[in-house]
Design an enzyme around this catalytic site. Structure first.
Site, PDB file in Angstrom:
ATOM      1  N   ASP A 340      41.337  42.462  35.598  1.00 21.85           N
ATOM      2  CA  ASP A 340      42.011  43.717  35.272  1.00 21.85           C
ATOM      3  C   ASP A 340      41.119  44.523  34.334  1.00 21.85           C
ATOM      4  OD1 ASP A 340      44.259  42.993  32.516  1.00 21.85           O
ATOM      5  OD2 ASP A 340      42.306  42.165  32.992  1.00 21.85           O
ATOM      6  N   HIS A 658      40.480  36.811  42.004  1.00 19.18           N
ATOM      7  CA  HIS A 658      41.377  37.914  41.666  1.00 19.18           C
ATOM      8  C   HIS A 658      40.634  38.966  40.850  1.00 19.18           C
ATOM      9  CE1 HIS A 658      45.173  39.857  40.531  1.00 19.18           C
ATOM     10  NE2 HIS A 658      44.716  39.882  39.292  1.00 19.18           N
ATOM     11  N   ASP A 706      41.971  30.192  47.581  1.00 13.47           N
ATOM     12  CA  ASP A 706      40.982  31.257  47.422  1.00 13.47           C
ATOM     13  C   ASP A 706      41.537  32.551  48.009  1.00 13.47           C
ATOM     14  OD1 ASP A 706      38.633  32.615  46.870  1.00 13.47           O
ATOM     15  OD2 ASP A 706      37.655  31.989  48.740  1.00 13.47           O
ATOM     16  N   GLU A 715      41.523  33.386  39.430  1.00 17.70           N
ATOM     17  CA  GLU A 715      40.993  34.513  38.682  1.00 17.70           C
ATOM     18  C   GLU A 715      39.567  34.207  38.221  1.00 17.70           C
ATOM     19  OE1 GLU A 715      42.656  38.016  35.918  1.00 17.70           O
ATOM     20  OE2 GLU A 715      43.600  36.065  35.709  1.00 17.70           O
TER      21      GLU A 715
END
Length: 842
Positions: A340, A658, A706, A715
């Site tokens: 993020d 991720h 995955d 992540e």
């Protein structure tokens, strides 16, 4: 534990099947979609105002505009779909895209927070495909929404769909991971002189024959397996095979046992030479506040993120959350923590520390220009330049003088609300906020700034001094506010990273400050801390929330005058013995074996390897180095899933970690994570809905998938790649040892300088014919005015070379040289590690 997922994904419970896979819908299940075949026009389907759906050839079609930033910028949907809690639904449709595109197909709450019950990313082609998915509704809802999100493309394209269906009564799909051959190996390979073991999954209880074959399919070694019984971490009955006696280098080896042949691997001395560089190059593409140049990272170019250029709203002047403070800070730069756009001090602290520690272990191993970053060529090792990018951000998070809690450090800065995937940093429109200061964050800065002060001293005295000032200020602020904890509920838009016990951070910070300054206050704090003599070597390993180990490791390895330092060094070896025993008992050779695997288990495995590697550095005992080598096998393929967890390493490796910008799985125009990126790995708690749907009841090693939306197992983070960089640098070090002893004695000192004598003794049986001695000063010492040798210095690394008359050292003989030096700003500690002709003195 990184929690950078979108709130939109909070209750996702889907299985994405291949286009040709049936969803097993019950024939009698009622159809929920109205006019899914478009026989009566487009009603009740709706769309955003930038698209006009029409019926063409019995399908709903629309021209999708280009130049949109996010998938949700263009939507076609239908409302008022009833869902029943606990019911499993089959959702299907036919779709085409001209040219081919990846879209988003969602079933969700129709209002904020837009909770998604199913999220799929169909790869649509020009010819079209049927797509089928199943999901289980976690709540009863009278008005769910189906939405096709079609935005985010730079170019216009045409979308068509037909036969949209949603029916209850479906059978949940059973997820079976493809684990390949039952012989599990390190797919990168093995070092010629290191341990070479593989694991065989078999029903057999008696020993089996095995064969090692070269690339020409010739048998070069054979033997019998050792049955190990049922491995609790995988639920598999397994055998171990050992081919360590075979040392011939080569490519394309395989092992055959029980009728199965492993994936190929190499045997080579340079096996790990590239991995440290790749693991470190990861950080440049994680940078915030700077354009990522395609000339330096082909395929990863992107504009600078969060510099206040629309639609960004930060990070050049970021306010606090309401009621927290009355000022704004310029906190541009640093690394995005994970997948993020958040930046967290406690994650950044351990990450930048481990990069600096890798450098501090062997400064000569890291060069200027090694990482191909914008700072390359400035005369400093690239690893320090990369660390500085983050350290500058950590410094900027300190509360300014004159403000309440001055000297403390804001815990984190991130978006006010979660964003969806994919979303490039420069397109993030969310407001950014500083979160309250915390004692943990403050002590992270105290520790890393103290460390930076000594490491940057030879290169940038002003930056070193600035760090030491910040470290002292942070230490005083933390002592004044010893229990200001991060709020565990502060997890909207970014992870909370709460920690209600910061005694370990106090110990780590005191240790770094003592090493750098030698001052009594910090020595006394270290000696009085319960962490100083406790068994801190958790089976699960250390991480951002357990940092006493960082202080202990540095006290053991970085020169200092702690009175009980011998015991500190012994304690590290005892910790390594604990992990060695765990590894030897584990059928997969893993120095980590809790009954349930943690979030980011791979980083914990690697941190345990750091302890084993440090024990080797302290003792030279081969069993510890061998343990590190074998432990890395798990990361690179010798595991229950038979896959490497490092992007680009191994025939089958993680590639869909991720991330909002390494999001190739969702948008083919975006890249996968760069080569050398570590996936978090198996996590028994399986917090994300993708993992919850696919992995229920998983044995620990199988709690991984995955998939880009499996944020709890897959992540990527800065504090997971940092131990990967540290351990791979250790493995790339050939680690040769030579029989010699060096006595370094400071015979005199004055306010600005000192005089040192160095004695080299040949303790081996062969004469040394020509010698070069290398060491690194612990801080900012400078050597000059040498006698008995020639001397050169680059940064902290000093190289002394023999003169003609003293170039030979017979067995049992000594040579002596000396020099005058300039004092550092802190204690003038003697170096402790010396390399004679490139090999470390025993």
């Amino acid at each position: 534990m990184p929690r950078c997922r979108a709130a939109l994904l909070a209750l996702l419970t889907m299985v994405a099947l291949s286009p040709a896979t049936s969803a097993h819908a019950a024939d009698e299940g009622p159809e929920q979609i109205v006019n899914g075949t478009f026989d009566t026009g487009t009603a009740p389907w709706w769309s955003t105002g930038n698209v006009t759906p029409v019926v063409q050839d019995g399908r709903l079609c629309a021209d999708i505009p280009g130049g949109t930033a996010n998938p949700w910028d263009v939507i076609i949907g239908q409302n008022d779909l009833p869902l029943v809690e606990g019911e499993t639904y089959a959702f299907g449709f036919f779709a085409t895209a001209t040219p081919a595109k990846v879209g988003r197909a969602l079933i969700q709450l129709p209002v904020d927070p837009w909770t998604q019950y199913l999220s799929a990313a169909p790869e649509m082609s020009v010819s079209g495909n049927d797509y089928s998915y199943t999901f289980t509704a976690p709540v009863s809802l009278p008005n769910a929404q189906v939405a096709f999100q079609l935005g985010g493309s730079a170019e216009p394209w045409r979308f068509c769909m037909d036969d949209v269906s949603l029916k209850g009564g479906a059978e949940p799909e059973v997820y079976e991971p493809d684990t390949g051959p039952r012989v599990r190996v390190n797919m990168l390979g093995y070092l010629p002189s290191g341990p070479k073991r593989a694991t065989v999954v078999t029903a057999a209880t008696a020993a089996l024959d095995w064969e090692l074959k070269n690339a020409d399919n010739e048998t070069v070694a054979k033997g019998r397996t050792t049955p190990r019984g049922v491995d609790a971490s995988s639920g598999q009955n397994v055998h171990t095979l050992d081919f360590g006696s075979y040392r011939k280098a080569g490519e394309g080896y395989t092992i055959t046992a029980d009728g199965e042949t492993s994936r190929p691997f190499d045997i080579a001395a340079d096996l790990y030479d590239q991995l440290p560089t790749d693991a470190l190059k990861f950080y440049y593409t994680q940078r915030s506040g700077i354009e990522i140049l395609g000339s330096l990272r082909p395929g990863y170019a992107r504009p600078a993120g969060h510099l206040g250029v629309a639609p960004n709203q930060g990070d050049v002047s970021v306010p606090c959350q309401p009621g927290v403070c009355d000022y704004s800070l310029d906190v541009r730069g640093g690394w995005y923590d994970a997948g993020d756009h958040g930046k967290y001090v406690v994650n950044g602290g351990i990450s930048v520390h481990q990069l600096m520690s890798a450098y501090e272990r062997d400064r000569a191993a890291f060069k200027d220009g090694q990482l191909a970053i914008p700072e390359s060529g400035n005369g400093r090792p690239d690893i320090l330049d990369e660390a500085r990018w983050e350290q500058e951000f950590l410094l900027s998070m300190q509360v300014p003088d004159g403000k309440p809690l001055a000297g403390m450090v804001h815990h984190k800065i991130h978006d006010r609300a979660w964003t969806g995937l994919p979303l490039l940093p420069h397109l993030d429109p969310q407001p950014r906020e500083l979160h309250p200061p915390s004692t943990a964050a403050t002590l992270n800065l105290a520790a890393t700034a103290a460390q930076a002060a000594r490491l940057f001293a030879p290169y940038d005295a002003a930056f070193a001094a600035r760090n030491l000032t910040a470290a002292r200020k942070a230490w005083a602020a933390a002592k004044a506010e010893p229990a200001r904890y991060a709020d565990p509920a502060d997890g909207t838009g970014g992870g909370a990273y709460n920690d209600a016990d910061v005694s370990d951070e106090f110990y780590w910070a005191a240790a770094e400050l003592y090493i750098t300054t030698g001052e009594k206050e910090f020595r006394d704090f270290v000696l009085a801390s319960p962490h100083h003599t406790a068994d801190i070597w958790r089976d699960r390993g250390f991480d951002w929330g357990n940092t006493a180990q960082l202080g202990r490791l540095d006290l053991a390895t970085v020169p200092n005058a702690l009175p009980d330092r011998l015991q500190v060094r012994k304690s590290v070896v005892l910790g390594a013995e604990k992990y060695l025993a765990i590894q030897r008992a584990h059928p997969y050779g893993l120095p980590y074996n809790p009954p349930d695997y943690d979030w980011g288990s791979n980083n914990l495995v690697l941190n345990n390897l750091v302890v084993l590697a440090t024990a080797y550095d302290l003792t030279g005992e081969e069993k510890y180095r061998g343990a590190v080598r074998e432990g890395m096998d798990y990361i690179l393929g010798r595991n229950a899933l038979n896959q490497s967890y490092v992007t680009g390493y191994g025939e089958v490796a993680s590639k869909n970690q991720h991330s909002r910008w390494y999001a190739h799985q969702l948008d083919p125009a975006l890249p996968n994570p760069p080569r050398g990126t570590l996936a978090g790995g198996p996590n028994s708690a399986i917090q994300d809905p993708v993992a919850q749907r696919l992995l229920q009841g998983c044995k620990p090693q199988f709690c991984y998938i995955d998939h880009i939306e499996s944020w709890s197992t897959n992540e990527l983070t800065i504090n997971w790649n940092s131990p990967l960089a540290w351990v791979s640098a250790f493995l790339a070090d050939r680690g040769e040892r030579v029989d010699c002893r060096v006595v370094y004695t400071a015979h005199g000192s004055w306010p600005s300088g000192f005089t040192t004598q160095v004695v080299i003794e040949n303790t081996g049986r062969q004469a040394v014919d020509g010698w070069t001695l290398r060491w690194s000063f612990p801080a900012g010492q400078q050597a000059g005015n040498v006698w008995g040798a020639t001397l050169s210095q680059s940064g902290a690394v000093v190289t002394a070379k023999a003169l003609d008359w003293n170039s030979k050292i017979a067995p049992g003989q000594r040579v002596t040289f000396g020099f005058n030096g300039t004092n550092p700003s802190g204690p003038n500690q003697a170096p402790e590690v010396f390399h004679l002709n490139g090999a470390r003195c025993r």
